[in-house]
Design a protein around this motif. Structure first.
Motif, PDB file in Angstrom:
ATOM      1  N   ASP A 212       8.400   2.927   2.401  1.00  0.00           N
ATOM      2  CA  ASP A 212       7.038   2.725   1.907  1.00  0.00           C
ATOM      3  C   ASP A 212       7.042   1.495   0.984  1.00  0.00           C
ATOM      4  O   ASP A 212       8.102   1.057   0.531  1.00  0.00           O
ATOM      5  CB  ASP A 212       6.616   3.971   1.120  1.00  0.00           C
ATOM      6  CG  ASP A 212       5.116   4.074   0.887  1.00  0.00           C
ATOM      7  OD1 ASP A 212       4.379   3.151   1.284  1.00  0.00           O
ATOM      8  OD2 ASP A 212       4.684   5.074   0.288  1.00  0.00           O
ATOM      9  N   ARG A 287       4.164  17.796   3.920  1.00  0.00           N
ATOM     10  CA  ARG A 287       3.247  17.225   4.915  1.00  0.00           C
ATOM     11  C   ARG A 287       3.761  15.869   5.377  1.00  0.00           C
ATOM     12  O   ARG A 287       4.706  15.329   4.803  1.00  0.00           O
ATOM     13  CB  ARG A 287       1.901  17.026   4.233  1.00  0.00           C
ATOM     14  CG  ARG A 287       2.157  16.243   2.935  1.00  0.00           C
ATOM     15  CD  ARG A 287       0.987  15.741   2.219  1.00  0.00           C
ATOM     16  NE  ARG A 287       1.405  15.125   0.973  1.00  0.00           N
ATOM     17  CZ  ARG A 287       1.784  13.867   0.836  1.00  0.00           C
ATOM     18  NH1 ARG A 287       1.774  13.061   1.878  1.00  0.00           N
ATOM     19  NH2 ARG A 287       2.171  13.390  -0.328  1.00  0.00           N
ATOM     20  N   ASP A 290       1.831   9.333   4.029  1.00  0.00           N
ATOM     21  CA  ASP A 290       0.820   8.324   4.351  1.00  0.00           C
ATOM     22  C   ASP A 290       1.139   7.110   3.489  1.00  0.00           C
ATOM     23  O   ASP A 290       1.120   7.244   2.255  1.00  0.00           O
ATOM     24  CB  ASP A 290      -0.562   8.896   4.021  1.00  0.00           C
ATOM     25  CG  ASP A 290      -1.694   8.025   4.530  1.00  0.00           C
ATOM     26  OD1 ASP A 290      -1.454   6.844   4.808  1.00  0.00           O
ATOM     27  OD2 ASP A 290      -2.828   8.537   4.623  1.00  0.00           O
ATOM     28  N   GLU A 292       3.620   6.452   5.918  1.00  0.00           N
ATOM     29  CA  GLU A 292       4.829   6.563   6.755  1.00  0.00           C
ATOM     30  C   GLU A 292       4.480   7.004   8.189  1.00  0.00           C
ATOM     31  O   GLU A 292       5.054   6.504   9.165  1.00  0.00           O
ATOM     32  CB  GLU A 292       5.807   7.575   6.162  1.00  0.00           C
ATOM     33  CG  GLU A 292       6.583   7.069   4.953  1.00  0.00           C
ATOM     34  CD  GLU A 292       5.897   7.373   3.640  1.00  0.00           C
ATOM     35  OE1 GLU A 292       4.664   7.612   3.646  1.00  0.00           O
ATOM     36  OE2 GLU A 292       6.572   7.370   2.594  1.00  0.00           O
TER      37      GLU A 292
END
Ligand code: AMP
Ligand code: GLY
Length: 424
Positions: A212, A287, A290, A292
């Motif tokens: 990221d 989860r 985001d 990724e």
């Protein structure tokens, strides 16, 4: 099949596009989705935290399978609520989602089961935290216990900064009840790697690794954001590191959750730091990450719905999950000013023909036009046989997208490229 995806960002757009590749999928509803997702799914104006309305909608529309993507509904028990009316879901139950929902829970879990992570102390009392900070090693890291939209972590370079962070969390309650307990932990150094994994509580299948880029500006300067871009695979995640992570982190975490009576089924995200003393867990997410997901799923060769259903049904061991040997790069185009104040409502022009995946995060439709409606507006993902190629293609594709006030980092993937050249 009729599917429902809870959430409305770039990550959900990537999940929806991938699910659509399965010919058995007739319709996908996105709750709430967004103006860009509307090109690929039927958006329904129900918020991701409106659990009762989500369940009501799913029942009324005979949803066959649901994917709950964001942290809030997972921690609030959205999967439990859907399961209780007989709707199978991808995502952990609330009792397992706590691995992200409470940093105190996750740190205590790691300590109890010997999973490598930064040393830490937990405080529920402001005075005790301030006293501890008088002699704590500096820099230090202050974390609010609960969910904070990714903003609850302060890297304090001085004792005063650390004290201010603790006061703002515990006294001023800038994160509400999420800050009534804080974790103060050891500052670690080393490159970061994100590893998303599929797990049904028995088998754990790591997805392709990613990196990221959290800071707003080039060279990792500026404020922390939700993520300004990603690349996959991450060159720091060598086969040796991967083997060590499997043995010391992934399998022990899944076993620890089982031992606690909190079997985790879904996507378990390992935020890792490759320290001089080996890989350590910085954070768990319950989860998909985001942004990724926007580089990981385009490289997934196996049908996503098949993998997800196998997770739900506890048959993950039967599925051969394959990723392409290629690389991917996602450049996030944001509204200038993000993560602070920014203007929006500008028309987004997308190319009619493109090889890129354009995953929309913050947009709405008004008078038939797609308008910017968020800090992170969209992510442009390209894949190629090499990382260099993926970066080049992604930036070429960025030029074909336009909206007023657009801002994006120019150096997504450069650190990974340099690491590759240095031999990683
Ligand atoms: P998180 O919100 O938990 O992902 O943390 C945000 C970022 O803070 C991480 O991606 C790291 O860059 C950094 N961070 C968190 N914990 C530590 C730590 N113990 N040492 C150094 N950096 C950290
Ligand atoms: N990209 C980090 C996260 O999803 O939390």
């Amino acid at each position: 099949m009729k599917l429902m995806v809870v959430g409305g960002g770039g990550r959900e757009h990537a999940i929806i596009k991938k699910l659509k590749e399965n010919p058995a999928v007739e319709e996908i509803f996105a709750l709430p989705g967004n103006g860009g997702i509307a090109a690929d799914a039927t958006c329904v104006a129900i918020g991701a935290k409106e659990i009762d309305k989500i369940v009501e909608f799913a029942t009324a529309n005979a949803i066959d399978y649901a994917v709950v993507a964001p942290d809030d509904p997972l921690v609030l028990g959205c999967v439990d609520a859907l399961n209780s009316v007989g709707i199978p879901c991808f995502g952990p139950e609330a009792k397992a989602a706590i691995i992200e929902g409470s940093k105190v829970f996750s740190k205590d879990l790691m300590k109890k089961y010997g999973i490598p992570t930064a040393k830490y102390e937990v405080f529920t009392d402001l005075a005790a935290a301030l006293t501890y900070l008088e002699s704590a090693p500096i820099p230090t890291v202050v974390k609010a216990d609960g969910l904070t939209l990714g903003k609850g972590v302060i890297i304090a370079m001085t004792r005063d900064e650390a004290k201010d962070a603790v006061r703002s969390m515990m006294e001023d309650k800038v994160f509400g009840e999420s800050g009534s307990r804080v974790v103060i932990e050891e500052f670690l150094t080393g490159p970061e790697v994100s590893v998303l994994s599929f797990t049904d509580g028995k088998t754990v299948v790591p997805m392709i690794s990613s990196m990221d880029h959290k800071r707003a500006h080039d060279n990792d300067e500026g404020l922390n954001t939700g993520g300004m871009g990603t690349i996959a695979p991450n060159p720091y995640y060598t086969p040796a590191v991967a083997a060590e992570c499997m043995e010391k982190i992934f399998l022990p975490t899944v076993a620890a959750m089982n031992a606690e009576g909190r079997t985790f089924k879904g996507c378990l995200y390992f935020g890792l730091m490759i320290t001089p003393n080996g890989p350590k867990v910085i954070e768990y997410n319950c989860r998909f990450g985001d942004p990724e997901t926007q580089v990981v799923l385009p490289l997934l060769k196996t049908d996503l719905l098949t993998v997800m259903q196998a997770v739900t049904e506890g048959r993950l061991a039967e599925v051969n999950v394959e990723f392409a040997e290629d690389s991917a790069c996602c450049v996030v185009m944001a509204s200038d000013g993000y993560p602070q104040k920014y203007a929006s409502g500008f028309e987004i022009k997308l190319p009619t023909e493109t090889t890129a995946n354009i995953f929309v995060a913050g947009a709405k439709i008004a008078d038939g036009k797609l308008l910017t409606a968020g800090g992170r507006v969209l992510g442009v993902t390209e894949t190629a046989p090499t990382l260099e190629g993926a970066i080049e293609k992604a930036y070429e594709a960025v030029k074909t997208v336009s909206f007023d006030n657009a801002y994006y980092r120019k150096d997504i993937g450069q650190r990974a490229l340099a690491a590759k050249i240095a031999g990683n």
